[in-house]
Scaffold this active site. Sequence first.
Site, short mmCIF file in Angstrom:
data_model
loop_
_atom_site.label_atom_id
_atom_site.label_comp_id
_atom_site.label_asym_id
_atom_site.label_seq_id
_atom_site.Cartn_x
_atom_site.Cartn_y
_atom_site.Cartn_z
N LYS A 116 0.90 -1.13 -0.12
CA LYS A 116 -0.12 -0.02 -0.06
C LYS A 116 0.95 1.13 0.00
O LYS A 116 2.02 1.15 0.34
CB LYS A 116 -0.81 0.14 1.41
CG LYS A 116 -2.14 1.01 1.12
CD LYS A 116 -3.12 0.04 0.35
CE LYS A 116 -4.46 0.89 0.33
NZ LYS A 116 -5.48 -0.47 -0.03
N1 GLU Z 1 -7.26 -0.01 -3.25
C1 GLU Z 1 -7.88 -1.15 -3.42
C2 GLU Z 1 -7.95 -2.23 -2.28
O1 GLU Z 1 -7.83 -1.66 -1.13
C3 GLU Z 1 -7.60 -1.84 -4.68
C4 GLU Z 1 -6.10 -2.32 -4.65
C5 GLU Z 1 -5.87 -2.88 -5.97
O2 GLU Z 1 -6.53 -3.00 -6.93
O3 GLU Z 1 -4.68 -3.17 -6.11
O4 GLU Z 1 -8.34 -3.26 -2.22
#
Ligand code: GLU
Length: 426
Positions: A116
């Site tokens: 993240k």
């Molecule tokens: N931000 C989204 C999540 O928390 C998507 C992450 C992604 O598609 O890599 O799942």
Amino acid sequence: MQIATDDVSVDQKELNPWEAQAVRFDLAAKKLNLDTGIWKVLRQPAREIIVHFPVTMDDGSIEVFTGYRVQHNVARGPAKGGLRYAPDVSLDEVRALASWMTWKCAVVNIPFGGAKGGVICDPKKMSQTELERMTRRYTAEIIEFIGPEKDVPAPDMNTNEQTMAWIMDTYSMHMRQTVTSVVTGKPVNIGGSRGRTAATGHGIAVVCDEAIAHLGMKPAETTVIVQGFGNVGSNAAKQLHARGYKVVGIAEWDGGLYNAAGIDIAALAEHKAKTGSVRNFSGAEEAVSEELLMRECDVLVPAATENVITSQNAAGVKAKILLEGANGPTTPRADEILEKNGVFVIPDILANAGGVTTSYFEWVQDRMGYFWTEAEVNERLDRIMTESFREVLRYAKEHGVNNRIAAYMLAVDRVAYTTKQRGIYA
Ligand code: GLU
């Protein structure tokens, strides 16, 4: 709507997302009888990158921003996870979100690890050109750590397909060739997948269908309250409305709406696109968002941010099903209260996994250069979400644990298995 952190009645530890993750991980690891060494490996993020970088603002002044990228685990494949922009982003939050990505990708069994990113900023106060310069410089700062086989960012809170286009372009300029698969959640004309924008909401609706069928309920007799009307909340509401559920409440950060007869979600989305807010919508009466969460309904969908259901309000939740569209909306102390009260929880790492699942499809399509129809994408997404829901329920039954711990157990088991199989490099 985040519970104020200066509220002395709520323990700081309860509101720390990294602690919240660790509590669930420990519970699952204990139940699995996880090897102590593997436990130590999975309990820490593998890599944490912190960058402080300058950006020239529109008025010519220089501002310095702090950004993070945490890669929690890469045992099962490249790290994968969103990038968020918010004033309260912290390393512990990004750590937690990165680990949730590891568990989420493992729950739906896609070949990714977890990561993240976050930048401390107030996107509401920044112009498009400032956001673009900040995004490009952040990308340049972390460029050696991302890539289609290393770590693949995606949208999260306050980032979108435009943000992903900037990252893709910046990365491609450095590589001297277009590399679409470095990010997912791009616009469809530059390597994005059909269905990606609505995918998290779509996945939420699929597991909701499964849950109500499991509990012997029917969409037309099922009332829903959704907290948040951003990408996840609005698409979940749209999908549920389209499937015949009665969406009676929307709780946004700047005001709530209630209509016992059901809200016309398409009309509300249009109203928000026009005015920038759900407020002053003629198709519902105004309501206080915090109170909406505690109102009588069958399904409550927190789809905004962390720490919405805590030890302070969990006892007041009247919904039969808590369907977590956001990451980390419920604290561990709230888990205990919800379990005692018989609330059927569909945990975040399952409920909102539709987004990253379609991200996986996007990455696959980019790498083969062949793009699927929306129907093909959604059919594959439906299958993965349905199978994962059933798998989590099977684990819960088999091990006598709640759905959240079952999802963690399933995920931790899969990551631990791969870690052992690969062995420890030394
Ligand atoms: N931000 C989204 C999540 O928390 C998507 C992450 C992604 O598609 O890599 O799942």
